[in-house]
Design an enzyme around this catalytic site. Structure first.
Site, mmCIF file in Angstrom:
data_model
loop_
_atom_site.group_PDB
_atom_site.id
_atom_site.type_symbol
_atom_site.label_atom_id
_atom_site.label_comp_id
_atom_site.label_asym_id
_atom_site.label_seq_id
_atom_site.Cartn_x
_atom_site.Cartn_y
_atom_site.Cartn_z
ATOM 1 N N CYS A 66 0.867 -1.187 0.000
ATOM 2 C CA CYS A 66 0.000 0.000 0.000
ATOM 3 C C CYS A 66 0.902 1.235 0.000
ATOM 4 O O CYS A 66 2.063 1.154 -0.395
ATOM 5 C CB CYS A 66 -0.974 -0.010 1.184
ATOM 6 S SG CYS A 66 -0.190 0.229 2.784
ATOM 7 N N ARG A 67 0.401 2.356 0.454
ATOM 8 C CA ARG A 67 1.195 3.589 0.411
ATOM 9 C C ARG A 67 2.328 3.556 1.424
ATOM 10 O O ARG A 67 3.474 3.851 1.118
ATOM 11 C CB ARG A 67 0.291 4.797 0.661
ATOM 12 C CG ARG A 67 0.961 6.134 0.374
ATOM 13 C CD ARG A 67 0.015 7.276 0.678
ATOM 14 N NE ARG A 67 -0.194 7.411 2.113
ATOM 15 C CZ ARG A 67 0.539 8.214 2.907
ATOM 16 N NH1 ARG A 67 1.511 8.936 2.393
ATOM 17 N NH2 ARG A 67 0.292 8.282 4.198
#
Length: 101
Positions: A66-67
């Site tokens: 993810c980020r």
């Protein structure tokens, strides 16, 4: 609870450069992946993972991205509870220095 196994962005990049076939799942939102994702990754938004369980194979290991590594860690706990082999890419795309598409 046992911690999730991890992989660093650097380790992942190295494995891809070595030609390893990996199952990478990017769980970010559509607008986030629009700014670039790992070319070999498959995009499945975090909230939709439960309805995509039939696309996963219990014989394979999946690396979630993810980020920053926080959401993917949550997905890893969920997937592990479902009986899947998982790793979390710590640091997320914020620390990814490899290619993006």
């Amino acid at each position: 609870m046992e911690p999730i196994e991890i992989m660093t962005p650097e380790e992942l990049k190295q494995k891809l450069e070595n030609g390893e076939q990996l199952e990478i799942i990017d769980v970010r939102e559509d607008e986030e992946v629009a700014s670039g994702m790992i070319p070999e990754a498959k995009h499945i938004v975090m909230a939709t993972i439960p309805e995509h369980l039939d696309q996963f194979d219990k014989e394979k290991e999946y690396i979630f991205v993810c980020r920053s590594g926080r959401r993917s860690e949550n997905v890893c706990y969920y997937m592990r509870d479902q009986g899947f082999k998982v790793r979390n890419m710590v640091g997320g795309m914020l620390e990814w220095t490899g290619k993006t598409k």
